[in-house]
Scaffold this motif. Structure first.
Motif, mmCIF file in Angstrom:
data_model
loop_
_atom_site.group_PDB
_atom_site.id
_atom_site.type_symbol
_atom_site.label_atom_id
_atom_site.label_comp_id
_atom_site.label_asym_id
_atom_site.label_seq_id
_atom_site.Cartn_x
_atom_site.Cartn_y
_atom_site.Cartn_z
ATOM 1 N N VAL A 7 0.833 -1.202 0.000
ATOM 2 C CA VAL A 7 0.000 0.000 0.000
ATOM 3 C C VAL A 7 0.867 1.251 0.000
ATOM 4 N N GLN A 8 1.950 1.241 0.757
ATOM 5 C CA GLN A 8 2.847 2.384 0.796
ATOM 6 C C GLN A 8 3.476 2.639 -0.571
ATOM 7 N N ALA A 9 3.868 1.559 -1.242
ATOM 8 C CA ALA A 9 4.457 1.707 -2.580
ATOM 9 C C ALA A 9 3.425 2.237 -3.565
ATOM 10 N N PHE A 10 2.175 1.769 -3.437
ATOM 11 C CA PHE A 10 1.116 2.241 -4.331
ATOM 12 C C PHE A 10 0.861 3.727 -4.132
ATOM 13 N N ALA A 11 0.909 4.200 -2.882
ATOM 14 C CA ALA A 11 0.709 5.626 -2.602
ATOM 15 C C ALA A 11 1.791 6.468 -3.275
ATOM 16 N N ASP A 12 3.029 5.987 -3.257
ATOM 17 C CA ASP A 12 4.122 6.708 -3.913
ATOM 18 C C ASP A 12 3.927 6.744 -5.427
ATOM 19 N N VAL A 13 3.541 5.598 -5.989
ATOM 20 C CA VAL A 13 3.355 5.520 -7.442
ATOM 21 C C VAL A 13 2.216 6.427 -7.882
ATOM 22 N N LEU A 14 1.100 6.389 -7.140
ATOM 23 C CA LEU A 14 -0.051 7.216 -7.500
ATOM 24 C C LEU A 14 0.302 8.692 -7.437
ATOM 25 N N SER A 15 1.017 9.078 -6.407
ATOM 26 C CA SER A 15 1.402 10.481 -6.259
ATOM 27 C C SER A 15 2.284 10.942 -7.413
ATOM 28 N N SER A 16 3.235 10.111 -7.812
ATOM 29 C CA SER A 16 4.149 10.497 -8.887
ATOM 30 C C SER A 16 3.446 10.521 -10.243
ATOM 31 N N GLU A 17 2.534 9.566 -10.472
ATOM 32 C CA GLU A 17 1.837 9.506 -11.756
ATOM 33 C C GLU A 17 0.912 10.706 -11.935
ATOM 34 N N VAL A 18 0.199 11.076 -10.871
ATOM 35 C CA VAL A 18 -0.683 12.241 -10.968
ATOM 36 C C VAL A 18 0.127 13.513 -11.190
ATOM 37 N N ALA A 19 1.274 13.601 -10.547
ATOM 38 C CA ALA A 19 2.133 14.777 -10.735
ATOM 39 C C ALA A 19 2.586 14.885 -12.193
ATOM 40 N N LYS A 20 2.830 13.748 -12.827
ATOM 41 C CA LYS A 20 3.252 13.764 -14.231
ATOM 42 C C LYS A 20 2.145 14.283 -15.141
ATOM 43 N N THR A 21 0.902 13.895 -14.856
ATOM 44 C CA THR A 21 -0.205 14.280 -15.730
ATOM 45 C C THR A 21 -0.584 15.748 -15.573
ATOM 46 N N GLN A 22 -0.133 16.385 -14.491
ATOM 47 C CA GLN A 22 -0.485 17.793 -14.300
ATOM 48 C C GLN A 22 0.089 18.675 -15.396
ATOM 49 N N GLY A 23 1.201 18.294 -15.961
ATOM 50 C CA GLY A 23 1.783 19.080 -17.027
ATOM 51 C C GLY A 23 1.015 18.969 -18.336
ATOM 52 N N GLU A 24 0.159 17.947 -18.441
ATOM 53 C CA GLU A 24 -0.609 17.748 -19.663
ATOM 54 C C GLU A 24 -1.938 18.482 -19.647
#
Length: 370
Positions: free
Chosen positions: A232-249
């Motif tokens: 779950v901790q790893a998933f939280a990190d992945v989700l946070s980073s993926e959403v941050a990437k899409t903000q530029g789009e």
């Protein structure tokens, strides 16, 4: 002036002043008042709500205008709306949402409504999919239950994160420039609704993205803090980073107004948000949202699951006319018989006589017995 009047006027004035002085928002700046209101609303959010979301404006690039006239595209987009009502009970970890997708033109209207109930701490949803009961008669009058694997749910600290919502909101909004919050004058309609404050929050694309990142980072941090599961901790990190990437789009600027009473109770919310795609120059979509809250402290839920009206996916059967899901039944065609395997060691069968050769062959005359 009558004696009674001389006595009553000071008492009434004192009570009015006392009421103003006891307001939790008294003497607060606009940013402090807004943050306090949002924190209180998340701490004990129990109310019904009604709202609408509509496309108020749409601009498309010139290269896309060759596919359809821009005026026609804008007119069609404005014909769609998203109405929503429901109930919130955060202490009970329940949210009801009844969205209605509507398309309306002069003398023509069509809509689809899908009532839903979410139990957040068990990651369970009940969906009223009666709109499909002509195709799936089992759904008539039933709620379809969907839930995550319960052995995994225990690792997700939903209740703990919900309890931390005031802290999450406080930390995220504290990163916003204080000048983005302003008090606005009240209209007569606002006063009739019981409002004492109208607070506006204006965010440009950079500030809006910063607020989104801060909110997500706060949620991820508390998920990691309250969960002992490494997965779950790893998933939280992945989700946070993926959403941050899409903000530029996708970029958006927004203007949100909160209608608040003297006790910091959120009465209504209005928002205008414009979305843009940096890679698609000339494109912009403006959405307007209006939301009103009522029944504070006593929300009424209309989606009520019971043992008699709940259906699970395992119990849902496809109709007989849908063979892709129905599987093999009594009406299914029998499978073709498999061809027998030929043994290589067995002697080859005699070749059949061609039809023409068989026709030319003369029958033998019977020989007379000697």
């Amino acid at each position: 002036m009558p004696f009674i009047t001389r006595i009553c006027l000071p008492v009434v004035a004192s009570l009015a002043l006392a009421g103003c002085a006891t307001s939790p928002l008294a003497n607060k700046t606009a940013d402090d008042a807004a943050i306090y209101t949002l924190q209180q609303s998340s701490l004990d959010a129990r109310y019904n709500f009604d709202g609408t979301l509509r496309i108020s404006d749409l601009d498309i690039p010139a290269e896309l205008g060759s596919l359809a006239p821009p005026a026609l595209v804008k007119d069609v987009a404005r014909s769609f709306s998203f109405d929503m009502r429901g109930a919130v009970d955060i202490p009970a970890s329940r949210i009801e949402l009844v969205p209605t997708f509507r398309f309306a033109r002069p003398n023509v209207e069509s809509w689809v409504r899908v009532p839903m109930l979410f139990q957040l701490n068990t990651l369970t949803a009940w969906v009223d999919a009666s709109a499909l009961d002509l195709a799936l008669p089992q759904l008539h009058g039933k709620l379809l239950k969907l839930n995550a694997p319960q052995d995994k749910v225990a690792d997700i600290p939903v209740d703990a994160v919900m309890r931390d919502l005031p802290l999450i909101i406080g930390a995220a909004y504290a990163a916003v420039d204080k000048k983005a919050f302003t008090f606005q004058p009240l209209s007569e309609s606002d006063r009739q609704k019981g409002a004492s404050y109208r607070i506006r929050l204006t965010l440009d694309p950079a500030a809006d993205a910063q607020l989104g990142r801060a909110m997500l980072q706060e949620v991820a941090a508390r998920v990691k803090r309250h969960s002992a599961s490494k997965e779950v901790q790893a998933f939280a990190d992945v989700l946070s980073s993926e959403v941050a990437k899409t903000q530029g789009e996708l970029a958006s600027d927004s203007q949100t107004e909160l209608l608040v009473d003297s006790q910091a109770k959120l009465l209504a919310m209005e928002e205008q948000r414009t979305l843009r795609v940096p890679k698609l120059k000339g494109f912009s979509l403006t959405l307007r949202t209006n939301m009103a809250m009522r029944n504070h402290g006593q929300p009424v839920f209309t989606v009520v699951p019971t043992a008699a009206n709940v259906l699970t996916l395992d119990e849902l059967k496809a109709p007989s006319w849908f063979p892709g899901m129905a599987g093999k039944g009594d009406d299914a065609e029998p499978a073709a018989a498999a061809e027998p395997e030929v043994d290589a060691a067995a002697p080859a069968a005699a070749a059949p006589v061609p039809p023409k050769a068989a026709a030319k062959a003369k029958p033998r005359k019977p020989q007379a017995k000697k």
